[in-house]
Design a protein around this motif. Structure first.
Motif, short mmCIF file in Angstrom:
data_model
loop_
_atom_site.label_atom_id
_atom_site.label_comp_id
_atom_site.label_asym_id
_atom_site.label_seq_id
_atom_site.Cartn_x
_atom_site.Cartn_y
_atom_site.Cartn_z
N PHE A 22 26.31 29.03 15.62
CA PHE A 22 26.36 28.16 16.77
C PHE A 22 26.08 28.55 18.21
N LEU A 23 26.05 30.21 18.66
CA LEU A 23 25.79 30.74 19.71
C LEU A 23 24.49 30.87 19.80
N GLN A 24 23.43 31.05 18.48
CA GLN A 24 22.18 31.13 18.29
C GLN A 24 21.35 29.62 18.57
N SER A 25 22.10 28.87 18.22
CA SER A 25 21.56 27.53 18.50
C SER A 25 21.70 27.27 19.83
N LEU A 26 23.00 27.36 20.56
CA LEU A 26 23.15 27.16 21.95
C LEU A 26 22.04 27.89 22.89
N SER A 27 21.76 29.23 22.49
CA SER A 27 20.62 30.10 22.99
C SER A 27 19.45 29.35 22.97
N ASN A 28 19.06 28.89 21.72
CA ASN A 28 17.76 28.24 21.65
C ASN A 28 17.69 27.06 22.53
N LEU A 29 18.87 26.24 22.55
CA LEU A 29 18.92 25.11 23.51
C LEU A 29 18.59 25.46 24.84
N THR A 34 15.35 21.78 28.63
CA THR A 34 15.00 20.64 29.06
C THR A 34 16.18 19.67 29.36
N PHE A 35 17.15 20.34 29.91
CA PHE A 35 18.02 19.62 30.24
C PHE A 35 18.42 19.62 31.84
N ASN A 36 17.66 19.85 32.62
CA ASN A 36 17.70 20.21 34.05
C ASN A 36 18.20 18.91 34.82
N SER A 37 17.65 17.90 34.39
CA SER A 37 17.98 16.54 35.01
C SER A 37 19.35 15.85 34.86
N PRO A 38 20.13 15.14 35.36
CA PRO A 38 21.39 14.73 34.97
C PRO A 38 21.09 13.19 34.19
N GLU A 39 19.94 12.82 34.03
CA GLU A 39 19.50 11.77 33.27
C GLU A 39 19.49 12.36 31.74
N LYS A 40 19.35 13.50 31.42
CA LYS A 40 19.16 14.27 30.26
C LYS A 40 20.72 14.60 29.50
N THR A 41 21.65 14.27 30.49
CA THR A 41 23.15 14.87 29.77
C THR A 41 23.41 14.22 28.72
N ASN A 42 22.99 12.99 28.20
CA ASN A 42 23.45 12.49 26.86
C ASN A 42 22.54 13.22 25.84
N ASP A 43 21.27 13.32 26.04
CA ASP A 43 20.59 14.21 25.10
C ASP A 43 21.15 15.52 24.94
N ARG A 44 21.50 16.33 26.01
CA ARG A 44 22.15 17.34 25.74
C ARG A 44 23.46 17.50 24.87
N VAL A 45 24.11 16.39 25.10
CA VAL A 45 25.67 16.15 24.47
C VAL A 45 25.26 15.98 22.87
N LYS A 46 24.26 15.10 22.63
CA LYS A 46 23.70 14.94 21.15
C LYS A 46 23.24 16.37 20.56
N LYS A 47 22.55 17.13 21.37
CA LYS A 47 21.89 18.27 20.60
C LYS A 47 22.78 19.42 20.50
N ILE A 48 24.04 19.44 21.48
CA ILE A 48 25.16 20.30 21.18
C ILE A 48 25.82 20.08 20.01
N LYS A 49 26.24 18.62 19.88
CA LYS A 49 27.11 17.99 18.75
C LYS A 49 26.26 18.48 17.57
N LYS A 50 25.08 18.09 17.55
CA LYS A 50 24.11 18.41 16.06
C LYS A 50 24.19 20.03 15.77
N ALA A 51 24.46 20.97 16.95
CA ALA A 51 24.24 22.32 16.59
C ALA A 51 25.25 22.89 16.22
N ALA A 52 26.63 21.93 16.54
CA ALA A 52 27.88 22.56 16.08
C ALA A 52 28.08 22.05 14.59
N TYR A 53 27.56 20.69 14.40
CA TYR A 53 27.70 20.33 12.77
C TYR A 53 26.59 21.27 11.86
N VAL A 54 25.50 21.45 12.45
CA VAL A 54 24.46 22.00 11.51
C VAL A 54 25.16 23.66 11.20
N SER A 55 25.67 24.09 12.45
CA SER A 55 26.30 25.55 12.23
C SER A 55 27.41 25.45 11.29
#
Length: 157
Positions: A22-29, A34-55
């Motif tokens: 999980f920490l490796q996946s978060l580090s890669n993210l 790619t998550f600097n803007s507030p509009e990208k928050t939903n994408d960030r949540v999806k990628k973190i969730k995916k990283a947690a499930y894959v881990s």
């Protein structure tokens, strides 16, 4: 029910393995940045969730469990990758049939709802579904504990 001679294996994977993945996946993210803007928050949540499930699926042994295999396939499908897992040998067993083939409709309805909740649960027989569900719940519980430790460790004091 499981047979008396074969105990149900519901061992939970090591928290360390999950945490490492999980920490490796978060580090890669974070490196993708790619998550600097507030509009990208939903994408960030999806990628973190995916990283947690894959881990979690990788920590559970990857392809050893039906639910972990389903999670890994779903993640690969989202990445447009073709993933093939080695085929498992099918066990041939003789099962004694019940005298009546009728099942309680309430029991079947509950099992069907459970099949929809557990990844890869669609074609499982009820006893295997219960075993996979028990393991999946233990892994989800472990995932929550590890993530809570991360939040507690990173929170300002």
């Amino acid at each position: 029910m499981a047979s008396a001679d074969k105990p149900i294996n519901t061992d939970v994977p090591e928290k360390d393995v999950f945490t490492l993945h999980f920490l490796q996946s978060l580090s890669n993210l974070r490196r993708q940045n790619t998550f600097n803007s507030p509009e990208k928050t939903n994408d960030r949540v999806k990628k973190i969730k995916k990283a947690a499930y894959v881990s979690m699926a990788r920590a559970a042994g990857g392809t050893n469990r039906l639910w972990s295999r389903a999670l890994l396939r779903r993640a690969a499908k989202e990445n447009s990758k073709v993933v093939r897992f080695p085929r498992r040998k099918k066990r041939v067993t003789c099962l004694r049939r019940r005298r009546s083939n009728r099942r309680d409709p309430v029991e079947e309805e509950e099992a069907e709802r459970l099949r929809n909740l557990v990844p890869g649960g669609g074609g499982m027989e009820t006893s295997k579904l219960m075993e996979e569900t028990a393991h999946y719940i233990k892994c989800l519980s472990m995932q929550v504990k590890v993530m809570q430790c991360l939040v507690d460790g990173l929170a300002p004091k």
